[in-house]
Design a protein around this motif. Structure first.
Motif, PDB file in Angstrom:
ATOM      1  N   LEU A 107       0.877  -1.148   0.283  1.00  0.00           N
ATOM      2  CA  LEU A 107      -0.171   0.057   0.055  1.00  0.00           C
ATOM      3  C   LEU A 107       0.892   1.375  -0.008  1.00  0.00           C
ATOM      4  O   LEU A 107       0.485   2.231  -0.773  1.00  0.00           O
ATOM      5  N   TYR A 108       2.049   1.278   0.773  1.00  0.00           N
ATOM      6  CA  TYR A 108       2.944   2.366   0.958  1.00  0.00           C
ATOM      7  C   TYR A 108       3.461   2.505  -0.453  1.00  0.00           C
ATOM      8  O   TYR A 108       3.566   3.825  -0.831  1.00  0.00           O
ATOM      9  N   GLN A 110       2.279   1.699  -3.498  1.00  0.00           N
ATOM     10  CA  GLN A 110       1.183   2.373  -4.268  1.00  0.00           C
ATOM     11  C   GLN A 110       1.039   3.692  -4.166  1.00  0.00           C
ATOM     12  O   GLN A 110       0.787   4.365  -5.121  1.00  0.00           O
ATOM     13  N   ALA A 111       1.259   4.548  -3.073  1.00  0.00           N
ATOM     14  CA  ALA A 111       1.113   5.919  -2.835  1.00  0.00           C
ATOM     15  C   ALA A 111       2.334   6.756  -3.481  1.00  0.00           C
ATOM     16  O   ALA A 111       2.226   7.760  -3.773  1.00  0.00           O
ATOM     17  N   GLY A 112       3.443   6.064  -3.689  1.00  0.00           N
ATOM     18  CA  GLY A 112       4.393   6.866  -3.998  1.00  0.00           C
ATOM     19  C   GLY A 112       5.284   7.505  -3.042  1.00  0.00           C
ATOM     20  O   GLY A 112       4.901   7.572  -1.905  1.00  0.00           O
ATOM     21  N   ASN A 113       6.588   8.029  -3.302  1.00  0.00           N
ATOM     22  CA  ASN A 113       7.221   8.665  -2.656  1.00  0.00           C
ATOM     23  C   ASN A 113       6.536  10.141  -1.871  1.00  0.00           C
ATOM     24  O   ASN A 113       6.600  10.522  -0.835  1.00  0.00           O
ATOM     25  N   ASN A 114       6.262  10.664  -2.958  1.00  0.00           N
ATOM     26  CA  ASN A 114       5.702  12.140  -2.511  1.00  0.00           C
ATOM     27  C   ASN A 114       4.257  12.146  -3.054  1.00  0.00           C
ATOM     28  O   ASN A 114       3.728  12.734  -4.069  1.00  0.00           O
ATOM     29  N   PRO A 115       3.115  11.532  -2.351  1.00  0.00           N
ATOM     30  CA  PRO A 115       1.842  11.566  -2.881  1.00  0.00           C
ATOM     31  C   PRO A 115       1.107  13.055  -2.668  1.00  0.00           C
ATOM     32  O   PRO A 115       1.466  13.634  -1.925  1.00  0.00           O
ATOM     33  N   THR A 116       0.257  13.301  -3.614  1.00  0.00           N
ATOM     34  CA  THR A 116      -0.428  14.614  -3.892  1.00  0.00           C
ATOM     35  C   THR A 116      -1.907  14.198  -3.395  1.00  0.00           C
ATOM     36  O   THR A 116      -2.590  14.998  -2.545  1.00  0.00           O
ATOM     37  N   GLY A 117      -2.462  13.390  -4.068  1.00  0.00           N
ATOM     38  CA  GLY A 117      -3.797  13.340  -3.714  1.00  0.00           C
ATOM     39  C   GLY A 117      -4.312  12.537  -2.373  1.00  0.00           C
ATOM     40  O   GLY A 117      -3.648  12.176  -1.572  1.00  0.00           O
ATOM     41  N   LYS A 118      -5.636  13.091  -1.991  1.00  0.00           N
ATOM     42  CA  LYS A 118      -6.042  12.526  -0.437  1.00  0.00           C
ATOM     43  C   LYS A 118      -5.846  11.053  -0.344  1.00  0.00           C
ATOM     44  O   LYS A 118      -5.679  10.475   0.805  1.00  0.00           O
ATOM     45  N   PHE A 119      -6.404  10.315  -1.591  1.00  0.00           N
ATOM     46  CA  PHE A 119      -6.599   8.883  -1.373  1.00  0.00           C
ATOM     47  C   PHE A 119      -4.991   8.263  -1.116  1.00  0.00           C
ATOM     48  O   PHE A 119      -4.772   7.432  -0.374  1.00  0.00           O
ATOM     49  N   LYS A 121      -2.355  10.007  -0.186  1.00  0.00           N
ATOM     50  CA  LYS A 121      -1.678  10.274   0.990  1.00  0.00           C
ATOM     51  C   LYS A 121      -2.420   9.130   2.323  1.00  0.00           C
ATOM     52  O   LYS A 121      -1.705   8.876   3.279  1.00  0.00           O
ATOM     53  N   TRP A 122      -3.573   8.755   1.952  1.00  0.00           N
ATOM     54  CA  TRP A 122      -4.163   8.078   3.112  1.00  0.00           C
ATOM     55  C   TRP A 122      -3.546   6.433   2.900  1.00  0.00           C
ATOM     56  O   TRP A 122      -3.416   5.731   3.840  1.00  0.00           O
ATOM     57  N   LEU A 123      -3.348   6.116   1.698  1.00  0.00           N
ATOM     58  CA  LEU A 123      -2.669   4.908   1.335  1.00  0.00           C
ATOM     59  C   LEU A 123      -1.326   4.792   2.072  1.00  0.00           C
ATOM     60  O   LEU A 123      -0.796   3.724   2.909  1.00  0.00           O
ATOM     61  N   GLN A 124      -0.513   5.873   2.023  1.00  0.00           N
ATOM     62  CA  GLN A 124       0.863   6.065   2.555  1.00  0.00           C
ATOM     63  C   GLN A 124       0.824   5.969   4.236  1.00  0.00           C
ATOM     64  O   GLN A 124       1.419   5.427   5.028  1.00  0.00           O
ATOM     65  N   LYS A 125      -0.283   6.707   4.735  1.00  0.00           N
ATOM     66  CA  LYS A 125      -0.585   6.539   6.302  1.00  0.00           C
ATOM     67  C   LYS A 125      -0.911   5.449   6.651  1.00  0.00           C
ATOM     68  O   LYS A 125      -0.429   4.868   7.915  1.00  0.00           O
ATOM     69  N   ILE A 126      -1.738   4.398   6.210  1.00  0.00           N
ATOM     70  CA  ILE A 126      -1.996   3.366   6.435  1.00  0.00           C
ATOM     71  C   ILE A 126      -0.860   2.097   6.295  1.00  0.00           C
ATOM     72  O   ILE A 126      -0.992   1.114   6.654  1.00  0.00           O
TER      73      ILE A 126
END
Length: 797
Positions: A107-108, A110-119, A121-126
């Motif tokens: 999941l992390y 998939q979010a990428g190193n510098n996520p921009t969208g809310k979704f 960012k949420w993926l990176q958080k969890i």
């Protein structure tokens, strides 16, 4: 050729009713296996590869997957323990893996190193950031492992490492070359101060440094803390564990080590001085905004203690406060008395914070301390409102409301006065008794005193907990629409006290309950007429007796691997009345019962024990076991237990595969369509539960469980229902259920969902009681008759 075609045709004709095992399996479970072919297999392989979290790693990097500890030794050592200590020194911790998959890492990524969208960012958080091999320092880790082993008495160990690299991952193998730990040969005390030496030698039998044990640095630290605590209780206020020094003498020949306990060379004079209490100041209206107690306040001298403030402005009378003060003028300082004072003041329930401050007394003589006790009060009044939605496994659902007003200082003696008004409404929304509903009102008043309130003197125990005396008076009105009205009055007078954090006692010498049934409908009368046992249970009841309970709970001890819980209760009623009748020449019997104030009183004795064990694994995983046994016997003036005192089985905190209170007694099958809420209970109850609890994700927990048990009537019970309890046959009459659960556990609140199904039904014929072979999840009829969803607050045990 024909045989091959027949097999193929049979396979293609399998209906898609679910996943399971073939009906010819040893379990006998009905179901079907769906063949996976072609694209299905390819899709699953791709999914597993993606969830491994190895794609999109930084260029030239490998994912660190952990470390392996290997031990090399020519001596006989406890490798399991030593390996566990060495493993604890390994850093960093690799990414979490489930069956070789790393979904959080995936999941992390998939979010990428510098996520921009809310979704994203949420993926990176969890998700979970990758632990890369470049972050591992095997040289430093090897040194830490050697240091950990040194603390175990393995003084000459050395650790080598080897990095194992694969295409996208890397791991480390640490090999520690060790010898057997040094053994403690003995401990000699060489304390230069005579007073300290006398006190330390007096407690040497309690030392944890024993000849023959393996050397352990942690034990030396604990021993210094133990001695320091002992000295603190003898007045050495300024003493410190660091002033104690263990000198070691090792022998490399036989791997032994001898210790000499001494004092450090330079110790402050005050650390060798015994201190006494001089002045005690108490401010029970202290604000955290103040830097110190306000010395300009008026003062009141009470029992050699200075209370700050006017007596008329004091929330709690000084005599009440002094019952919890164990730091007294002229007495030698004791850390034990310090802690007792602090804990007793907090456990009164009237203060947010309590601080105990010490300072050198302003006197010409040395060795005196002034004590200032600062207490920040809570607000006297608290209003609380609760609204719940309750659903039961017998399809009764409805709201419940609870309003309470708490006065924390009713008569300026720290008395807790609680006024409660509760009410509920429930209706059966489906099933045979659809539209059957009831409602209740329950006003209650409870008054608690922070002491034993008895007509004679009781010497208070030296405990950190304040004993409490409680008076409670309540009235409950229950309206079962189209059936009856029930009025219940209750009064109780009793005590609660704790020996320590694990042990609690509750004794109610007076417990009175009076219940009347009114406005009985024809339908209710006919139900009672068809069931004499139920009719006897619902007769007008006057219960007067007492009860005692003992609770032992190790769950309050953190980090304990194996925790035990025991709750024992004993209760009797009616004996005093029957004794009085016998004195005047009357002998009460069930056929000719005696009355008190115009009502037949109940006479019985009841015992129960609830034992539990919890084995804690790493993380949130644990095994929870429970065994409950209860027995009650009515005699003298009664032939049947009051309905409220009977044992019941089934429901969200019992055998979860059966509706609430629907199991038993014995082999009896309760007809819920006819009786509805009028379940039958028993005189004896045996029940056991086993549950494996595990973490899923953060506050989401899971569980697998199995429950078994039943209730029975005694042979002496006149009711001819089910089968009475017999040691030779009760095992054949046990109900069994199993299932799985999901729990939302946010520490202060647990919402539980348990889905269960019966495995054994005791009312069926002997060769048909086990119903495992009838399980058919794909059949809606089977699901409606067997699957029970329990929704509850809190864990079942």
């Amino acid at each position: 050729m024909n045989k091959k075609n027949n097999i193929q045709n049979k396979s293609n004709s399998v209906p898609l009713q679910g996943l399971g095992v073939n009906s010819n399996s040893p379990l006998g479970v009905r179901g079907y296996l769906v063949p996976l072919q072609g694209l299905g297999v390819l899709f699953i392989c791709l999914l597993l590869a993606a969830c491994s979290g190895l794609k999109n790693l930084p260029k030239g990097e490998r994912l660190y997957t952990g470390a392996e500890i290997r031990l090399e030794s020519t001596d006989k050592v406890n490798k399991k323990f030593i390996k566990a200590v060495a493993q604890a020194a390994v850093r960093p911790i690799p990414n979490k893996s489930y069956l070789g998959l790393r979904p959080q890492l995936w999941l992390y990524m998939q979010a990428g190193n510098n996520p921009t969208g809310k979704f994203k960012k949420w993926l990176q958080k969890i998700g979970e950031a990758p632990v890369l091999m470049s972050a591992v320092n095997p040289v430093a880790t090897s040194a830490v492992i050697d240091a950990k082993l040194f603390n175990l008495g393995i003084f000459n160990s050395f650790t080598k490492f080897k990095i194992v690299e694969k295409k996208l991952t890397a791991s480390v193998i640490y090999t520690s070359h060790i010898h057997k730990p040094y053994i403690v040969k003995g401990l000699i005390y060489n304390i230069s101060d005579d007073s300290l030496s006398h006190l330390i030698l007096a407690g040497k039998d309690k030392s944890i440094i024993k000849a023959g044990d393996d050397y352990n640095l942690d034990k030396l630290k604990i021993e210094r803390i133990r001695i320091d605590a002992s000295l603190k209780n003898k007045g050495y206020f300024y003493f410190n564990p660091d002033y104690l020094l263990f000198k070691a003498d090792t022998s490399a020949v036989n791997h032994t080590i001898s210790f000499v306990l001494t004092l450090k060379d330079s110790i402050p004079e005050n650390a060798l001085t015994v201190y006494r209490i001089n002045k005690v100041f108490i401010d029970q209206n202290y604000s955290l905004k103040d830097e110190a107690a306000d010395s300009t306040k008026d003062t009141l001298m009470f029992q050699n203690t200075v209370f700050l403030g006017k007596e008329s402005e004091m929330n709690i009378h000084p005599s009440v406060i002094m019952r919890s003060i164990y730091l007294k003028k002229h007495e030698i300082y004791s850390r034990e008395n310090h802690n007792i004072t602090l804990n007793r003041l907090m456990s009164m329930g009237n203060f947010k914070f309590v601080q105990v401050k010490f300072s050198d007394s302003d006197t010409t003589a040395t060795g005196f301390l002034d004590v200032t006790i600062l207490m920040t009060p809570m607000t006297n009044y608290t209003f609380r409102a609760e609204l719940d939605l309750v659903t039961k496994s017998n399809n009764f659902t409805g709201p419940r409301m609870n309003l309470s007003m708490l006065n924390r200082n009713a008569f300026k003696g720290a008395e807790l006065l609680n006024l409660i008004m509760a009410g509920s409404f429930e209706a059966q929304l489906s099933g045979a008794n659809k539209n059957l509903f009831s409602y209740s009102l329950n006003p209650q008043i409870e008054l608690t005193f922070p002491r034993f309130l008895v007509p004679f003197n009781i010497k208070p125990s030296k405990s950190i907990y304040v004993p409490k005396t409680t008076f409670s008076l309540s009235y409950n009105y229950l309206k079962r629409v189209n059936y009856f009205d029930m009025n219940t009055f209750q009064f109780a007078y009793g005590f609660k006290w704790k020996k320590d954090i694990r042990i609690e006692h509750e004794f109610n010498p007076i417990s009175i309950s009076y219940t009347t049934i009114g406005n009985e409908s024809t339908a209710f009368t006919e139900l009672l007429a068809s069931n004499p046992f139920l009719k006897k249970s619902y007769e007008e009841q006057f219960i007067a007796g007492g009860n005692y309970s003992y609770t032992y709970n190790e769950q309050v001890i953190p980090d304990k691997k194996l925790q035990y819980f025991l709750h024992f209760t004993a209760e009797t009623a009616g004996n005093v009345f029957s004794l009085a009748k016998l004195i005047v020449g009357e002998k009460p019997t069930p056929d000719n019962p005696s009355k008190i104030v115009g009502s037949i009183y109940s006479q019985y004795a009841k015992l129960s024990v609830d034992g539990r064990a919890f084995y804690n694994f790493s993380g949130d995983n644990k095994i929870a076991l429970r065994f409950f046994a209860g027995v009650a016997n009515s005699y003298g003036n009664s032939s049947t237990l009051p309905y409220s005192k009977q044992f019941f089985s089934g429901g969200p905190n019992s055998i979860r595969a059966f509706q609430i209170n629907s199991v038993g007694p014995g082999t009896y099958l309760q007809n819920s369509a006819t009786i509805g809420f009028l379940q039958l209970g028993g005189d004896i109850k045996l029940e056991t539960n086993a549950e494996y609890r595990f973490g899923i994700y953060r506050f989401i927990k899971g569980a697998l469980f199995v429950d078994a048990g039943n209730v029975w009537l005694q042979k002496s019970n006149p009711a001819n229902i089910g089968t009475p309890f017999a040691f030779s046959s009760f095992m054949n009459e046990v109900a069994v259920g199993a299932g799985f659960g999901l729990r939302v556990d946010v520490s202060f609140f647990v919402l539980r969902f348990d889905l269960a199904m019966p495995l054994r039904k005791p009312w069926l014929p002997d060769n048909q009681k086990w119903v495992i072979n009838q399980i058919n999840v794909g059949d809606p009829t089977w699901r409606s008759q067997n699957l029970i969803l329990n929704i509850a607050i809190g864990y079942p045990f």
